[in-house]
Design an enzyme around this catalytic site. Sequence first.
Site, PDB file in Angstrom:
ATOM      1  N   THR A 202       0.801  -1.275   0.059  1.00  0.00           N
ATOM      2  CA  THR A 202       0.102  -0.128   0.003  1.00  0.00           C
ATOM      3  C   THR A 202       0.936   1.386  -0.037  1.00  0.00           C
ATOM      4  O   THR A 202       2.075   1.245   0.242  1.00  0.00           O
ATOM      5  CB  THR A 202      -1.058   0.081   1.219  1.00  0.00           C
ATOM      6  OG1 THR A 202       0.040  -0.107   2.426  1.00  0.00           O
ATOM      7  CG2 THR A 202      -2.096  -1.094   1.300  1.00  0.00           C
TER       8      THR A 202
ATOM      9  N   TYR B  94       4.394  15.670  15.175  1.00  0.00           N
ATOM     10  CA  TYR B  94       4.941  14.919  14.320  1.00  0.00           C
ATOM     11  C   TYR B  94       6.549  15.290  14.260  1.00  0.00           C
ATOM     12  O   TYR B  94       7.063  14.447  15.135  1.00  0.00           O
ATOM     13  CB  TYR B  94       4.630  15.211  12.819  1.00  0.00           C
ATOM     14  CG  TYR B  94       4.856  13.951  11.690  1.00  0.00           C
ATOM     15  CD1 TYR B  94       4.084  12.968  11.468  1.00  0.00           C
ATOM     16  CD2 TYR B  94       6.315  13.950  11.526  1.00  0.00           C
ATOM     17  CE1 TYR B  94       4.309  11.923  10.766  1.00  0.00           C
ATOM     18  CE2 TYR B  94       6.722  12.707  10.594  1.00  0.00           C
ATOM     19  CZ  TYR B  94       5.681  11.902  10.407  1.00  0.00           C
ATOM     20  OH  TYR B  94       6.086  10.850   9.718  1.00  0.00           O
TER      21      TYR B  94
HETATM   22  P1  NAD Z   1       1.167   2.325   4.651  1.00  0.00           P
HETATM   23  O1  NAD Z   1       0.370   2.209   5.951  1.00  0.00           O
HETATM   24  O2  NAD Z   1       0.327   2.540   3.246  1.00  0.00           O
HETATM   25  O3  NAD Z   1       1.947   1.109   4.266  1.00  0.00           O
HETATM   26  C1  NAD Z   1       2.715   0.396   5.305  1.00  0.00           C
HETATM   27  C2  NAD Z   1       3.356  -1.017   4.643  1.00  0.00           C
HETATM   28  O4  NAD Z   1       4.050  -1.647   5.860  1.00  0.00           O
HETATM   29  C3  NAD Z   1       2.221  -1.899   4.164  1.00  0.00           C
HETATM   30  O5  NAD Z   1       2.667  -2.465   2.999  1.00  0.00           O
HETATM   31  C4  NAD Z   1       1.950  -2.864   5.401  1.00  0.00           C
HETATM   32  O6  NAD Z   1       1.700  -4.026   4.942  1.00  0.00           O
HETATM   33  C5  NAD Z   1       3.581  -2.883   5.659  1.00  0.00           C
HETATM   34  N1  NAD Z   1       3.849  -3.584   7.027  1.00  0.00           N
HETATM   35  C6  NAD Z   1       3.337  -2.935   8.231  1.00  0.00           C
HETATM   36  N2  NAD Z   1       3.735  -3.636   9.493  1.00  0.00           N
HETATM   37  C7  NAD Z   1       4.203  -4.646   8.577  1.00  0.00           C
HETATM   38  C8  NAD Z   1       5.151  -5.925   9.276  1.00  0.00           C
HETATM   39  N3  NAD Z   1       5.093  -6.065  10.531  1.00  0.00           N
HETATM   40  N4  NAD Z   1       5.627  -6.795   8.332  1.00  0.00           N
HETATM   41  C9  NAD Z   1       5.947  -6.535   6.972  1.00  0.00           C
HETATM   42  N5  NAD Z   1       5.023  -5.314   6.466  1.00  0.00           N
HETATM   43  C10 NAD Z   1       4.420  -4.577   7.350  1.00  0.00           C
HETATM   44  O7  NAD Z   1       2.123   3.521   4.927  1.00  0.00           O
HETATM   45  P2  NAD Z   1       2.746   4.761   4.042  1.00  0.00           P
HETATM   46  O8  NAD Z   1       2.238   5.948   4.383  1.00  0.00           O
HETATM   47  O9  NAD Z   1       3.031   4.358   2.818  1.00  0.00           O
HETATM   48  O10 NAD Z   1       4.225   4.948   4.973  1.00  0.00           O
HETATM   49  C11 NAD Z   1       5.461   4.259   4.385  1.00  0.00           C
HETATM   50  C12 NAD Z   1       6.442   5.061   4.945  1.00  0.00           C
HETATM   51  O11 NAD Z   1       6.516   6.300   4.317  1.00  0.00           O
HETATM   52  C13 NAD Z   1       6.658   5.451   6.240  1.00  0.00           C
HETATM   53  O12 NAD Z   1       7.996   5.235   6.766  1.00  0.00           O
HETATM   54  C14 NAD Z   1       5.980   6.590   6.379  1.00  0.00           C
HETATM   55  O13 NAD Z   1       6.436   7.248   7.751  1.00  0.00           O
HETATM   56  C15 NAD Z   1       6.621   7.289   5.140  1.00  0.00           C
HETATM   57  N6  NAD Z   1       5.740   8.393   4.737  1.00  0.00           N
HETATM   58  C16 NAD Z   1       4.634   8.743   4.959  1.00  0.00           C
HETATM   59  C17 NAD Z   1       4.143   9.906   4.271  1.00  0.00           C
HETATM   60  C18 NAD Z   1       2.478   9.899   4.179  1.00  0.00           C
HETATM   61  O14 NAD Z   1       1.811  11.070   4.104  1.00  0.00           O
HETATM   62  N7  NAD Z   1       1.807   8.861   3.957  1.00  0.00           N
HETATM   63  C19 NAD Z   1       4.768  10.814   4.025  1.00  0.00           C
HETATM   64  C20 NAD Z   1       6.134  10.894   3.929  1.00  0.00           C
HETATM   65  C21 NAD Z   1       6.678   9.553   4.382  1.00  0.00           C
END
Ligand code: NAD
Length: 404
Positions: A62, A246
């Site tokens: 995701t 944050y």
């Molecule tokens: P998301 O929730 O869409 O994706 C998280 C992913 O981690 C998923 O594929 C989930 O299955 C996997 N996951 C979670 N726990 C797990 C485990 N124990 N084992 C295996 N897989 C596991 O999150 P996202 O928002 O895409 O975040 C991803 C990264 O991007 C994070 O580090 C987040 O801080 C960073 N980020 C997010 C944003 C935002 O606004 N969404 C902005 C900048 C950076």
Amino acid sequence: MIITKKVLRNVSLTAHPQGCAQYVQDQIDWVQAHAHASLDSRYQKCDDLKLPRRILVLGGSTGYGLSSRIVGAFGSGSDTINVSFEREPSQTKTATPGWYNTMAFEKRAKEAGLKAESIFGDAFSDETKQKTGALIKSLFGQVDLVIYSLASPLRTDPKTGTTYRSVLKPLGKPFSALSVDMDCDVVKMATIEPAEGTQAEETVHVMGGEDWALWIEYLMQENLLAEGAMTVSYSYIGPKITYPVYREGTIGKAKEDLEKTAAELTKKLQQIQGKAYVSVNKALVTRASAVIPVVPLYMAILYQVMKERDLHEHCTEQIYRLFTEKLFSGKQIPTDDEGRVRVDDWEMQDDIQAEVERRWALQKEGEPLKDADIEGVRKEYDQIHGFGFDSIDYEKDVDPRDIY
Ligand code: NAD
């Protein structure tokens, strides 16, 4: 069964298999369209670039991880392995969106002649690392790029067996700010109590760089990283308004640790001429970000301001720009003073932030949200769970186990 949207405290409990497939298809279509033709001067073609051929995405089901997989595969024909934690469907219960996304992505990638496999399990465990290592060995030999995109509420340390929980809390004192729920337009005041006891340290154990380092050390030790391999993890900084919850809160400490880990990993990777980077990405609606208090209100205002200036991007557009313009453009990788790659550059532009601050000041507790795009935030939130697509008949009986 008829699959309907069920959201509890900004967390969606259901997902629609056909809708998730549509979500994946839309992103593939966008990448394919931009990869081979100059449709938009802001996004360059992939055709002349050398993107990595074999990619491991940790958290590739995701959000930003899925987009990394899609850009690699459909931008330049890369083979991919995903590791993520998902619930499978049953006859009466839907799977997590990540499971449906993965099935839809892998079906399309294989139809396109690409290798695309997943390990579903706890990425923090030694067992998952070993299974992934074996899969890399049999499928690719080695990988050229490792994306670390996990967002998790907890992590069990594989050496000690201790389970740590991550929290999104301010440090030192409570933080009160205006907020909005995904299912209500009325602005409310939210107060978040500060972290207690070991909560800040625990959040660093979960969302910091510890597990990223364990992955890279394991892959190096097993000779699974190709000469010149790169690893990238994702971070966020955001505006001053959200700093207390944050960047200056528990998650900010974890992100600082992640950024420190990049420098340490780069030293280790010198043996194979490799590099580790942190990319700071834009605030976007994902399963992880929707539950951070105050952030949905910020995103609603930000989306409106960026859409008015034609600067709004989804996860896939962000990762496309990251890969094509920053990481694999063939030129020196641009970084800020702290060595981070910035694709939050458009979000953090002075004019964008000044306008967000102006509109933030217009919001009043108990009143409907003004000059903001909560509808757009909501639509994206629905769509990441497979809802809200006009092309899908949500009244139709579907088997939640079907793959589209
Ligand atoms: P998301 O929730 O869409 O994706 C998280 C992913 O981690 C998923 O594929 C989930 O299955 C996997 N996951 C979670 N726990 C797990 C485990 N124990 N084992 C295996 N897989 C596991 O999150 P996202 O928002 O895409 O975040 C991803 C990264 O991007 C994070 O580090 C987040 O801080 C960073 N980020 C997010 C944003 C935002 O606004 N969404 C902005 C900048 C950076």
